[in-house]
Design a protein around this motif. Structure first.
Motif, PDB file in Angstrom:
ATOM      1  N   VAL A 192       0.844  -1.193   0.000  1.00 40.60           N
ATOM      2  CA  VAL A 192       0.000   0.000   0.000  1.00 40.60           C
ATOM      3  C   VAL A 192       0.882   1.247   0.000  1.00 40.60           C
ATOM      4  N   LEU A 193       0.562   2.168  -0.902  1.00 40.42           N
ATOM      5  CA  LEU A 193       1.230   3.468  -0.948  1.00 40.42           C
ATOM      6  C   LEU A 193       0.303   4.485  -0.314  1.00 40.42           C
ATOM      7  N   VAL A 194       0.782   5.138   0.750  1.00 36.21           N
ATOM      8  CA  VAL A 194      -0.019   6.121   1.466  1.00 36.21           C
ATOM      9  C   VAL A 194       0.458   7.523   1.083  1.00 36.21           C
ATOM     10  N   LEU A 195      -0.434   8.311   0.492  1.00 38.39           N
ATOM     11  CA  LEU A 195      -0.106   9.696   0.163  1.00 38.39           C
ATOM     12  C   LEU A 195      -0.429  10.586   1.348  1.00 38.39           C
ATOM     13  N   VAL A 196       0.449  11.561   1.603  1.00 40.02           N
ATOM     14  CA  VAL A 196       0.197  12.527   2.659  1.00 40.02           C
ATOM     15  C   VAL A 196       0.423  13.932   2.129  1.00 40.02           C
ATOM     16  N   MET A 216       4.138  -1.238   3.506  1.00 38.08           N
ATOM     17  CA  MET A 216       3.646   0.116   3.276  1.00 38.08           C
ATOM     18  C   MET A 216       4.800   1.056   2.961  1.00 38.08           C
ATOM     19  N   ALA A 217       4.557   1.962   2.022  1.00 41.26           N
ATOM     20  CA  ALA A 217       5.468   3.060   1.748  1.00 41.26           C
ATOM     21  C   ALA A 217       4.657   4.350   1.774  1.00 41.26           C
ATOM     22  N   VAL A 218       5.324   5.450   2.045  1.00 38.15           N
ATOM     23  CA  VAL A 218       4.657   6.749   2.172  1.00 38.15           C
ATOM     24  C   VAL A 218       5.208   7.703   1.127  1.00 38.15           C
ATOM     25  N   ALA A 219       4.307   8.406   0.450  1.00 40.67           N
ATOM     26  CA  ALA A 219       4.707   9.418  -0.534  1.00 40.67           C
ATOM     27  C   ALA A 219       4.173  10.768  -0.084  1.00 40.67           C
ATOM     28  N   ILE A 220       5.071  11.716   0.119  1.00 45.21           N
ATOM     29  CA  ILE A 220       4.677  13.084   0.466  1.00 45.21           C
ATOM     30  C   ILE A 220       4.378  13.816  -0.835  1.00 45.21           C
ATOM     31  N   ASN A 221       3.111  14.097  -1.066  1.00 43.82           N
ATOM     32  CA  ASN A 221       2.710  14.792  -2.287  1.00 43.82           C
ATOM     33  C   ASN A 221       2.970  16.282  -2.102  1.00 43.82           C
ATOM     34  N   CYS A 258       7.010  13.323  -3.802  1.00 44.50           N
ATOM     35  CA  CYS A 258       6.583  13.206  -5.197  1.00 44.50           C
ATOM     36  C   CYS A 258       5.653  14.357  -5.546  1.00 44.50           C
ATOM     37  N   ASP A 259       5.466  14.532  -6.835  1.00 47.68           N
ATOM     38  CA  ASP A 259       4.439  15.421  -7.369  1.00 47.68           C
ATOM     39  C   ASP A 259       3.485  14.512  -8.125  1.00 47.68           C
ATOM     40  N   ALA A 260       2.306  14.281  -7.554  1.00 44.01           N
ATOM     41  CA  ALA A 260       1.368  13.310  -8.122  1.00 44.01           C
ATOM     42  C   ALA A 260       0.945  13.660  -9.540  1.00 44.01           C
ATOM     43  N   ARG A 261       1.182  14.896  -9.968  1.00 37.81           N
ATOM     44  CA  ARG A 261       0.815  15.297 -11.322  1.00 37.81           C
ATOM     45  C   ARG A 261       1.822  14.841 -12.367  1.00 37.81           C
ATOM     46  N   GLU A 262       3.030  14.505 -11.907  1.00 35.62           N
ATOM     47  CA  GLU A 262       4.116  14.163 -12.821  1.00 35.62           C
ATOM     48  C   GLU A 262       4.323  12.652 -12.871  1.00 35.62           C
ATOM     49  N   ARG A 263       4.283  12.104 -14.069  1.00 35.59           N
ATOM     50  CA  ARG A 263       4.373  10.656 -14.234  1.00 35.59           C
ATOM     51  C   ARG A 263       5.647  10.084 -13.636  1.00 35.59           C
ATOM     52  N   SER A 264       6.799  10.631 -13.982  1.00 34.87           N
ATOM     53  CA  SER A 264       8.061  10.051 -13.521  1.00 34.87           C
ATOM     54  C   SER A 264       8.163  10.090 -12.005  1.00 34.87           C
ATOM     55  N   SER A 265       7.703  11.162 -11.408  1.00 37.24           N
ATOM     56  CA  SER A 265       7.737  11.297  -9.956  1.00 37.24           C
ATOM     57  C   SER A 265       6.836  10.262  -9.290  1.00 37.24           C
ATOM     58  N   SER A 266       5.648  10.073  -9.850  1.00 39.66           N
ATOM     59  CA  SER A 266       4.704   9.109  -9.288  1.00 39.66           C
ATOM     60  C   SER A 266       5.173   7.677  -9.498  1.00 39.66           C
ATOM     61  N   VAL A 267       5.761   7.399 -10.669  1.00 41.73           N
ATOM     62  CA  VAL A 267       6.294   6.060 -10.926  1.00 41.73           C
ATOM     63  C   VAL A 267       7.402   5.742  -9.928  1.00 41.73           C
ATOM     64  N   HIS A 268       8.231   6.723  -9.613  1.00 45.14           N
ATOM     65  CA  HIS A 268       9.294   6.518  -8.618  1.00 45.14           C
ATOM     66  C   HIS A 268       8.706   6.095  -7.274  1.00 45.14           C
ATOM     67  N   LEU A 286       5.883   4.503  -6.815  1.00 48.58           N
ATOM     68  CA  LEU A 286       5.407   3.129  -6.963  1.00 48.58           C
ATOM     69  C   LEU A 286       6.562   2.130  -6.928  1.00 48.58           C
ATOM     70  N   ILE A 287       7.668   2.469  -7.584  1.00 47.55           N
ATOM     71  CA  ILE A 287       8.840   1.586  -7.580  1.00 47.55           C
ATOM     72  C   ILE A 287       9.363   1.411  -6.166  1.00 47.55           C
ATOM     73  N   THR A 288       9.362   2.487  -5.394  1.00 51.04           N
ATOM     74  CA  THR A 288       9.801   2.409  -3.994  1.00 51.04           C
ATOM     75  C   THR A 288       8.949   1.407  -3.222  1.00 51.04           C
ATOM     76  N   LEU A 289       7.648   1.457  -3.428  1.00 50.28           N
ATOM     77  CA  LEU A 289       6.756   0.515  -2.753  1.00 50.28           C
ATOM     78  C   LEU A 289       7.008  -0.912  -3.217  1.00 50.28           C
ATOM     79  N   VAL A 290       7.135  -1.120  -4.522  1.00 48.18           N
ATOM     80  CA  VAL A 290       7.352  -2.467  -5.053  1.00 48.18           C
ATOM     81  C   VAL A 290       8.641  -3.067  -4.495  1.00 48.18           C
TER      82      VAL A 290
END
Length: 202
Positions: free
Chosen positions: A113-117, A140-145, A173-183, A185-189
């Motif tokens: 699970v990726l938790v956005l904050v 679980m991994a956490v992404a600071i949007n 991350c910046d949830a609007r940017e693909r590369s940032s969001s993919v990063h 997801l990769i962290t969580l995987v």
């Protein structure tokens, strides 16, 4: 490595894919879950957004979200080919507490699970983490949007404020940017794979 599939927008999974993983994308109301899935999905994402009405006044706090006019009421769904042989299926949860019962069904079969904050509203995330700790053992991994104008804090300070375990990965991350969001997801995987490997060797 992110796939270089010649047709990344195809509705069909590439013939080279041999593994798939389901990921849950969650977080408090308005943290950017729908935006993140939309930015990374290689297929048109499934959204269950509805216009917010006066019925939500006093129930859904819009502090810091004055421009928000829609909300997810069931789920978001997207797909991302992460490598030539791996595809991710992304399931986004609704953020409002009254829809939290849906989380349990959406989380079934997920490997992580990726938790956005949102640093403007960290208090809103406390109940989210409490809910996850009570009801799931998923990695679980956490992404600071990083919203425009939001305060920037050291990752260590955010970890302390949210009382996260030392092994829980945190990324910005910046949830609007693909590369940032993919990063993110990769962290969580990677974390899910490491956790699974460690558990298997115990």
């Amino acid at each position: 490595m992110v796939s270089t599939n010649s047709d990344p927008t195809s509705r069909h999974v590439a013939d080279t894919v041999t593994h798939s993983a389901k990921l849950l994308i969650t977080g408090a109301f308005g943290v950017g879950k729908t935006t993140l899935i939309s930015s990374v999905s290689e297929i048109p994402p499934l959204r269950t957004e509805e216009q917010m009405t006066t019925a939500s006044v006093g129930i859904d706090s819009l502090q810091g979200l004055q421009n928000k006019t829609t909300t997810t009421v069931a789920m978001d769904f997207g797909r991302r080919t992460l490598a030539d042989d791996i595809v991710l299926y992304l399931f986004g949860t609704p953020g409002q507490r009254r829809f939290w019962d849906l989380w349990y069904g959406l989380s079934e079969g997920a490997v992580g699970v990726l938790v956005l904050v949102d640093t403007r509203r960290l208090d809103d995330s406390f109940e989210v983490f409490d809910q996850l700790e009570l009801n799931t053992t998923m990695p679980m991994a956490v992404a600071i949007n990083e919203f425009d104008g939001a305060p920037r804090y050291d990752v260590a300070d955010v970890r302390s404020a949210l009382d996260l375990l030392p092994e829980t990965p945190i990324v910005t991350c910046d949830a609007r940017e693909r590369s940032s969001s993919v990063h993110a997801l990769i962290t969580l995987v990677k974390h899910a794979m490491e956790t699974t490997a460690t558990t298997a060797h115990r």
